[in-house]
Design a protein around this motif. Structure first.
Motif: not given
Length: 184
Positions: A54-71
């Motif tokens: 997740i990036i906003f205003a050229n800053k990394i807001i989040g980086r994860s390899m532990n996400a949960i996908r909702l389907l």
């Protein structure tokens, strides 16, 4: 509208599709793709170990390899990231709430970076219903308000402005939020 002539998302008893049978109007997925019409209703949670960025205003807001996908039937997936993988200095709780029949009451978050603000750019469920307790302490972002990536692929936002689904090349629809005529 009469139900006998409708392609059909709704009938007199409510939602018609629950992921058991793909409707005739749904696009057929190719190898490596998923149809949103094969997702269940109520939704399900699936762990996802791909890199989510997740990036906003050229800053990394989040980086994860532990996400949960909702389907959930008819919607592109949403990706929930744990707060431990987010830069919470850039996230500020804001006003407003909403209610999901499945997950419970949501709150909203602004992203604030060096004077730039993306209002209500993320949401979370502080006290989700028990079936969705895995997403407690996780946030999900609107790809229309921040740059969101799945394994380096830039996510397209779900149409319609209301929903927060993440559309990637692996997703086929049509998806909720496109022209209502698709479903009616």
């Amino acid at each position: 509208m009469n139900n006998s002539s409708a392609k059909g998302k709704l009938n007199s008893s409510g939602w018609e599709y629950y992921g058991q049978k793909r409707p005739d109007f749904a696009h057929k997925p190719k190898e490596g793709q998923e149809s949103v019409w094969d997702y269940p209703r109520p939704p399900k949670l699936v762990t996802d170990e791909r890199e989510i960025l997740i990036i906003f205003a050229n800053k990394i807001i989040g980086r994860s390899m532990n996400a949960i996908r909702l389907l959930e039937t008819a919607s592109p997936p949403t990706f929930y990231l744990p707060k431990t993988d987010l830069n919470m200095d850039y996230l500020k709780k804001t006003t407003g709430e909403s209610r999901c029949e499945w997950k419970g009451d949501a709150i909203y978050w602004n992203i604030e970076v060096d004077g730039e603000i993306a209002e209500r750019a993320a949401w979370s469920y502080p006290q989700p219903k028990s079936e969705f307790s895995k997403i407690k302490g996780y946030l999900c972002f609107y790809p229309a308000k921040a740059f969101c990536y799945v394994n380096g692929e830039h996510v397209k936002p779900q149409p319609g402005g209301f929903y927060g689904g993440w559309i990637t090349k692996e997703i086929v629809g049509p998806v909720k939020g496109e022209s209502d005529e698709t479903f009616l």
